[in-house]
Scaffold this motif. Structure first.
Motif, PDB file in Angstrom:
ATOM      1  N   ALA A 147       1.051  -1.150  -0.222  1.00 58.28           N
ATOM      2  CA  ALA A 147       0.078  -0.171  -0.119  1.00 58.28           C
ATOM      3  C   ALA A 147       0.948   1.085  -0.128  1.00 58.28           C
ATOM      4  CB  ALA A 147      -1.063  -0.024   1.150  1.00 58.28           C
ATOM      5  N   VAL A 177      -6.161  -3.965  -0.071  1.00 55.50           N
ATOM      6  CA  VAL A 177      -4.935  -4.605  -0.399  1.00 55.50           C
ATOM      7  C   VAL A 177      -5.667  -6.173   0.076  1.00 55.50           C
ATOM      8  CG1 VAL A 177      -2.934  -5.524   0.492  1.00 55.50           C
ATOM      9  CG2 VAL A 177      -3.359  -3.001   0.401  1.00 55.50           C
ATOM     10  N   ILE A 195     -11.374   5.384   2.860  1.00 54.19           N
ATOM     11  CA  ILE A 195     -10.334   4.425   2.500  1.00 54.19           C
ATOM     12  C   ILE A 195      -9.928   4.713   1.072  1.00 54.19           C
ATOM     13  CG2 ILE A 195     -10.737   2.778   4.224  1.00 54.19           C
ATOM     14  CD1 ILE A 195     -11.851   0.947   1.997  1.00 54.19           C
ATOM     15  N   ASP A 196      -8.877   4.838   0.742  1.00 49.49           N
ATOM     16  CA  ASP A 196      -8.132   5.156  -0.749  1.00 49.49           C
ATOM     17  C   ASP A 196      -7.846   3.651  -1.443  1.00 49.49           C
ATOM     18  OD1 ASP A 196      -5.906   4.745   0.404  1.00 49.49           O
ATOM     19  OD2 ASP A 196      -5.365   6.998   0.277  1.00 49.49           O
ATOM     20  N   SER A 197      -7.638   2.738  -0.547  1.00 50.67           N
ATOM     21  CA  SER A 197      -7.198   1.270  -1.647  1.00 50.67           C
ATOM     22  C   SER A 197      -7.766   0.251  -0.672  1.00 50.67           C
ATOM     23  CB  SER A 197      -5.726   1.419  -1.439  1.00 50.67           C
ATOM     24  OG  SER A 197      -5.294   1.429  -0.091  1.00 50.67           O
ATOM     25  N   SER A 242      -0.914   4.905  -0.887  1.00 47.17           N
ATOM     26  CA  SER A 242      -2.185   4.889  -0.260  1.00 47.17           C
ATOM     27  C   SER A 242      -1.961   5.739   0.957  1.00 47.17           C
ATOM     28  CB  SER A 242      -2.644   3.145   0.049  1.00 47.17           C
ATOM     29  OG  SER A 242      -2.762   2.768  -1.245  1.00 47.17           O
ATOM     30  N   SER A 255      -6.269   2.277   4.106  1.00 45.39           N
ATOM     31  CA  SER A 255      -6.473   1.008   3.442  1.00 45.39           C
ATOM     32  C   SER A 255      -7.359  -0.135   4.148  1.00 45.39           C
ATOM     33  CB  SER A 255      -4.876   0.629   3.125  1.00 45.39           C
ATOM     34  OG  SER A 255      -5.587  -0.519   2.114  1.00 45.39           O
TER      35      SER A 255
END
Length: 126
Positions: free
Chosen positions: A77, A124, A120-122, A82, A85
């Motif tokens: 991340a 995993v 959240i931007d990602s 990121s 996450s």
């Protein structure tokens, strides 16, 4: 013993003539080899776990290998830039702050159903 202000933070300054630091360095160098010290540093977890997440992870019996796998998730991340996450690992959803390297909370699959995760931007997947 005194204190010195550096960038607005007070740091302890040992008295002149105190040999405790030198003595500790000698003890460490005698007791551990470089390879052992390096191995210990590598095995350290480079992220923190919030109290809330710690309680939930103890219920699930997380082990050292699981912690290392989560470390890989932080690295992935971080490489992508990121900040916050959602990590999917086994039957868990982990909300993490990549910027602060912190596991904020852990949510089991049963609890995660019909919930919405925002800010959240990602994601995993481990």
């Amino acid at each position: 013993m005194g204190y010195r202000m550096i960038n607005g933070v007070a740091h302890r300054v040992l008295d002149i003539g105190c040999n405790n630091i030198n003595q500790k360095k000698k003890e460490v160098s005698r007791n551990t080899s470089f390879n052992e010290a390096l191995k210990n540093e590598i095995e350290k977890i480079n992220y923190t776990i919030s109290k809330h997440a710690e309680i939930r992870l103890k219920e699930i019996n997380f082990n050292k290998q699981d912690m290392k796998n989560i470390e890989k998730g932080f690295k992935l991340a971080e490489e992508k830039g990121s900040k916050n996450s959602l990590m999917i690992y086994k039957d868990l959803a982990l909300i993490t702050s990549i910027k602060n390297r912190t596991v904020i909370t852990a949510i089991s699959r049963e609890r995660a159903k019909e919930n919405i995760y925002t800010n959240i931007d990602s994601v995993v997947v481990l």
